[in-house]
Design an enzyme around this catalytic site. Sequence first.
Site, PDB file in Angstrom:
ATOM      1  N   TYR A   1       0.847  -1.187   0.000  1.00 23.72           N
ATOM      2  CA  TYR A   1       0.000   0.000   0.000  1.00 23.72           C
ATOM      3  C   TYR A   1       0.879   1.231   0.000  1.00 23.72           C
ATOM      4  O   TYR A   1       1.909   1.264   0.680  1.00 23.72           O
ATOM      5  CB  TYR A   1      -0.913   0.025   1.230  1.00 23.72           C
ATOM      6  CG  TYR A   1      -2.343  -0.285   0.866  1.00 23.72           C
ATOM      7  CD1 TYR A   1      -3.024   0.546  -0.010  1.00 23.72           C
ATOM      8  CD2 TYR A   1      -2.991  -1.399   1.364  1.00 23.72           C
ATOM      9  CE1 TYR A   1      -4.329   0.257  -0.386  1.00 23.72           C
ATOM     10  CE2 TYR A   1      -4.292  -1.692   1.004  1.00 23.72           C
ATOM     11  CZ  TYR A   1      -4.955  -0.854   0.123  1.00 23.72           C
ATOM     12  OH  TYR A   1      -6.241  -1.136  -0.246  1.00 23.72           O
TER      13      TYR A   1
ATOM     14  N   GLU B   1      -0.588   4.847  -0.337  1.00 19.61           N
ATOM     15  CA  GLU B   1      -1.355   6.091  -0.520  1.00 19.61           C
ATOM     16  C   GLU B   1      -0.479   7.282  -0.169  1.00 19.61           C
ATOM     17  O   GLU B   1       0.354   7.220   0.732  1.00 19.61           O
ATOM     18  CB  GLU B   1      -2.604   6.069   0.364  1.00 19.61           C
ATOM     19  CG  GLU B   1      -3.657   5.123  -0.174  1.00 19.61           C
ATOM     20  CD  GLU B   1      -4.944   5.136   0.633  1.00 19.61           C
ATOM     21  OE1 GLU B   1      -5.218   6.141   1.307  1.00 19.61           O
ATOM     22  OE2 GLU B   1      -5.662   4.127   0.588  1.00 19.61           O
TER      23      GLU B   1
ATOM     24  N   ASP C   1      -7.294  14.931 -23.515  1.00 18.84           N
ATOM     25  CA  ASP C   1      -7.190  13.501 -23.222  1.00 18.84           C
ATOM     26  C   ASP C   1      -6.495  12.871 -24.436  1.00 18.84           C
ATOM     27  O   ASP C   1      -7.101  12.692 -25.493  1.00 18.84           O
ATOM     28  CB  ASP C   1      -8.605  12.941 -23.036  1.00 18.84           C
ATOM     29  CG  ASP C   1      -8.619  11.442 -22.785  1.00 18.84           C
ATOM     30  OD1 ASP C   1      -7.578  10.790 -23.023  1.00 18.84           O
ATOM     31  OD2 ASP C   1      -9.674  10.920 -22.374  1.00 18.84           O
TER      32      ASP C   1
ATOM     33  N   THR D   1      -3.941   7.274 -21.191  1.00 17.24           N
ATOM     34  CA  THR D   1      -3.693   5.920 -20.734  1.00 17.24           C
ATOM     35  C   THR D   1      -2.258   5.595 -21.135  1.00 17.24           C
ATOM     36  O   THR D   1      -1.634   6.325 -21.914  1.00 17.24           O
ATOM     37  CB  THR D   1      -4.645   4.896 -21.394  1.00 17.24           C
ATOM     38  OG1 THR D   1      -4.585   5.077 -22.810  1.00 17.24           O
ATOM     39  CG2 THR D   1      -6.066   5.069 -20.920  1.00 17.24           C
TER      40      THR D   1
ATOM     41  N   LYS E   1      -2.122   2.154 -24.818  1.00 18.15           N
ATOM     42  CA  LYS E   1      -2.578   2.164 -26.217  1.00 18.15           C
ATOM     43  C   LYS E   1      -1.357   2.375 -27.120  1.00 18.15           C
ATOM     44  O   LYS E   1      -0.443   1.555 -27.089  1.00 18.15           O
ATOM     45  CB  LYS E   1      -3.662   3.235 -26.399  1.00 18.15           C
ATOM     46  CG  LYS E   1      -4.927   2.947 -25.567  1.00 18.15           C
ATOM     47  CD  LYS E   1      -6.039   3.913 -25.910  1.00 18.15           C
ATOM     48  CE  LYS E   1      -7.326   3.569 -25.191  1.00 18.15           C
ATOM     49  NZ  LYS E   1      -7.461   4.180 -23.882  1.00 18.15           N
TER      50      LYS E   1
ATOM     51  N   ARG F   1      -1.399  -1.507 -18.648  1.00 22.13           N
ATOM     52  CA  ARG F   1      -2.713  -0.868 -18.543  1.00 22.13           C
ATOM     53  C   ARG F   1      -2.668   0.128 -17.406  1.00 22.13           C
ATOM     54  O   ARG F   1      -2.291  -0.218 -16.280  1.00 22.13           O
ATOM     55  CB  ARG F   1      -3.792  -1.906 -18.226  1.00 22.13           C
ATOM     56  CG  ARG F   1      -3.993  -2.934 -19.282  1.00 22.13           C
ATOM     57  CD  ARG F   1      -5.281  -3.672 -19.055  1.00 22.13           C
ATOM     58  NE  ARG F   1      -6.380  -2.835 -19.462  1.00 22.13           N
ATOM     59  CZ  ARG F   1      -6.813  -2.736 -20.730  1.00 22.13           C
ATOM     60  NH1 ARG F   1      -6.239  -3.442 -21.674  1.00 22.13           N
ATOM     61  NH2 ARG F   1      -7.800  -1.945 -21.038  1.00 22.13           N
TER      62      ARG F   1
END
Length: 478
Positions: A64, A66, A241, A270, A273, A279
């Site tokens: 973790y 954060e 975007d 992203t 692509k 991903r």
Amino acid sequence: MSRNAESTAFRSALEVIRAVEPRVADAIGAELADQRESLKLIASENYASPATLLTMGNWFSDKYAEGTVGRRFYAGCQNVDTVEALAAEHARELFGATHAYVQPHSGIDANLVAFWAILADRVESPALRKAQARHVNDLTEADWFALRRELGDQRMLGMSLDAGGHLTHGFRPNISGKMFDQRSYGTDPSTGLIDYDRVAEAAREFRPLILVAGYSAYPRKVNFRIMREIADSVGATFMVDMAHFAGLVAGKVFTGDFDPVPHAHIVTTTTHKSLRGPRGGMVLCGPELADQVDRGCPMVLGGPLPHVMAAKAVALAEARRPDFADYAQRIVDNAQALADGLLRRGATLVTGGTDNHLVLIDVSGYGLTGRQAEQALLDSGIVTNRNAVPQDPNGAWYTSGIRIGTPALTTRGLGATEMDATAELIHTVLSQTTAGTGPDGAASKAKYVLDPAVAEQVGKQAADLLAPFPLYPTVDLA
Ligand code: DSN
């Protein structure tokens, strides 16, 4: 990299997985076999490198983290700091951005981070300040109502879905369509191109807080300098975007007015692509929005995925190599060769061609819906997806278009000659498929008739076309 190292790595991983759940190991092996055999023309997909894939399968997944680099809500994040800082550094260098936030898990997440950063920067909302200061579980229903009341009528202007825009740019099925009062700009009905004067007019009338540019099915470049001027003229924040074309920006195929980074206030993308990474998502911005962007987790994101951030660092390092620019240029050359091949055979293309990585065929010229065409192509070993065309009479489900893209086949090594052969295969299938009828004899938008012998023959030709270009040639699972 030697064939041995990569084959050994993947084989060993499968052996370890097989000992626990052999069906998963089998499915992983089957997925590689399927991908190797199909002519993959889905414009948003690619093949990440073995190094990128291997970086995701390790103990970073257990951590973790954060917070941000050096400011975590959990102890023991020193190694996560290393990979997150590296990914951000590569992203800044590659795109010439001041700030990079590499935690978003997807493109939708990256857009949500951007929306909240813009709202927090631009809107004076006590409810928003409170929401940012507290954990989401500590907000009462009254807090959420106040947030809606104070933010509810903010406006977003983005490209319409049927013109090639994206769901997350303010459309109803996505949370962005519920957060914002949305209006869209389309394309010129006679050319299929963005009409910047019309965008400026819509912006003057609507006065959006956010002007969004970017697309998932527009086959042309966008002039981001002009879009920024439009945003400035109405005091809007300009967001791009670039999920679909990030690889073309990274590879310096889109430069000057067509590179969003120097023109936009904030850029999202992203990483899987045309950029060919794992991903995931990413946000780039200047110093003005950096603090708000870094609050993405926990404002709208779950804990970061350190194994994916590590893979982003690897993929971005790959994209900084000189050969990535060559790859990016070949993506566009291949798309243009595919478009030319289709046009010569009589297909109708939205905008009449392409200057990016994708081509949109209007299959109504073949008497088909997008859904019929998509299935007939799939039966023939050609993987595409149906997509609306501007002012589509068949709506977003059946559609009248087939979207095809070249990033994946370009990674495999196919070139202009193979693109012409691919155009021939697509044209053969579409011209030999006819619309079918339902049980009551009425015309169907889903059923179609294609002689199985034609499908089989095209499938064989597609396999022959791929044979000289093995996928993951360094990986032998046998
Ligand atoms: N699903 C992606 C695409 O295919 O374009 C975008 O979200």
